[in-house]
Scaffold this active site. Sequence first.
Site, PDB file in Angstrom:
ATOM      1  N   LYS A  75       0.866  -1.181   0.000  1.00  0.00           N
ATOM      2  CA  LYS A  75       0.000   0.000   0.000  1.00  0.00           C
ATOM      3  C   LYS A  75       0.904   1.233   0.000  1.00  0.00           C
ATOM      4  O   LYS A  75       1.231   1.778   1.051  1.00  0.00           O
ATOM      5  CB  LYS A  75      -0.916  -0.033   1.231  1.00  0.00           C
ATOM      6  CG  LYS A  75      -2.248   0.677   0.989  1.00  0.00           C
ATOM      7  CD  LYS A  75      -3.250   0.347   2.073  1.00  0.00           C
ATOM      8  CE  LYS A  75      -4.519   1.147   1.925  1.00  0.00           C
ATOM      9  NZ  LYS A  75      -5.397   0.686   0.831  1.00  0.00           N
TER      10      LYS A  75
HETATM   11  C1  LIG Z   1      -6.397  -0.151   0.460  1.00  0.00           C
HETATM   12  C2  LIG Z   1      -6.642  -0.781  -0.859  1.00  0.00           C
HETATM   13  C3  LIG Z   1      -7.658  -1.728  -1.086  1.00  0.00           C
HETATM   14  C4  LIG Z   1      -8.672  -2.109  -0.045  1.00  0.00           C
HETATM   15  O1  LIG Z   1      -8.112  -2.587   1.117  1.00  0.00           O
HETATM   16  P1  LIG Z   1      -8.962  -2.591   2.464  1.00  0.00           P
HETATM   17  O2  LIG Z   1      -8.027  -3.125   3.468  1.00  0.00           O
HETATM   18  O3  LIG Z   1     -10.144  -3.441   2.234  1.00  0.00           O
HETATM   19  O4  LIG Z   1      -9.356  -1.173   2.709  1.00  0.00           O
HETATM   20  C5  LIG Z   1      -7.748  -2.314  -2.332  1.00  0.00           C
HETATM   21  N1  LIG Z   1      -6.900  -1.979  -3.327  1.00  0.00           N
HETATM   22  C6  LIG Z   1      -5.926  -1.065  -3.156  1.00  0.00           C
HETATM   23  C7  LIG Z   1      -5.038  -0.751  -4.290  1.00  0.00           C
HETATM   24  C8  LIG Z   1      -5.761  -0.440  -1.928  1.00  0.00           C
HETATM   25  O5  LIG Z   1      -4.789   0.471  -1.775  1.00  0.00           O
END
Ligand SMILES: *Cc1c(COP(=O)(O)O)cnc(C)c1O
Length: 365
Positions: free
Chosen positions: A204
């Site tokens: 992330k």
């Molecule tokens: C944060 C994110 C998600 C969703 O993750 P959650 O933990 O469910 O909020 C999906 N795809 C990407 C690219 C993300 O950055």
Amino acid sequence: MSGGDKLDFEIHQNPQPVSAAERAAMLANPGFGRIFTDHMVTIRYADGKGWYDARVEARAPIPMDPATAVLHYAQEIFEGLKAYHAADGGVTMFRPDANARRFNTSAERMSMAQMPEQVFLDSLHRIIDVDREWIPTAAEGSLYLRPFMFATEVFLGVRPALEYLYVLIASPVGSYFSGGVQPVTLWVSQEYTRAAPGGTGAAKCGGNYAASLAAQAEAIEHGCDQVVFLDAVHRKYVDELGGMNVFFVYDDGTLVTPPLTGSILPGITRDSVITLARAAGRTVHEQPVSIDDWRADAASGRLREVFACGTAAVITPIGVVRTPDGEIVAGDGSGGEVTMGLRQQLVDIQRGRADDPYGWVHRVL
Ligand SMILES: *Cc1c(COP(=O)(O)O)cnc(C)c1O
């Protein structure tokens, strides 16, 4: 290496907090990511010293030398989760331990310092404690928590930085859907991919988002809300949206979602949906879905519903999907029974209105 698992936080109250009246006005219509609380948490890291100088203080700009490493080579990661007023009047968070673990997985991929999970969790408790008045009381409102970390070393050489800053800010948010849950329309990006095998798709990091913006602009040009990315090798299999994972619901009740092969982000909402669906007796396959299958199965009626999921919007039905070869619509293109049922179930657990057999809800206050 990181320092101890526990840090003492110095608390410096904001000397000029937003007045109660002004805050109430701001909370009446918070939108998403537009307004912020009075405080932030900061923690510093230096190689050889570990984590130090943990503090809660007034939210303020962060002065930076122009040669600060993050501004050049983008060593930056973040998380996103929510705190809620629970049904019983307390304050809770949803699966913050999963965010703490993912933060470190992202840090590892970006060659950044590891943060002890307890320090990450403590920081969340601290900001909620000091800014509790900012948690919206409106039915679908919540306090969106945004932990992030970046390289602060002043150095232009290319190597992992030796110094980092962890920051946690909080933003009250309203319902993602002000007029009830609305399906999103998607553009299938032809020119761009989001992440390649061996790349940073599972981390992330801000860089993934920067790379997705050109595709997002393309989506908007084509009259769509968001992009859906196909895999970088075959340009054929569905990866995910720019910030949400995707699920397909078939006429036999089976759910399919793309597997975690390194190019998609392992969403905590994705994992929660898989758990809830399996507990309800559904079959869930983590397997690739091609855009051709999406089209053919939508046309035949075998594919009934498609939805996207992530912390911000929880679960969003996917309506019309535009491709250069025409539109794809599964079912009637609005939130179907399975989509809306899972959404309700998840929201009810998050809000403390339903049993929490998996221990997902963490009490803060
Ligand atoms: C944060 C994110 C998600 C969703 O993750 P959650 O933990 O469910 O909020 C999906 N795809 C990407 C690219 C993300 O950055």
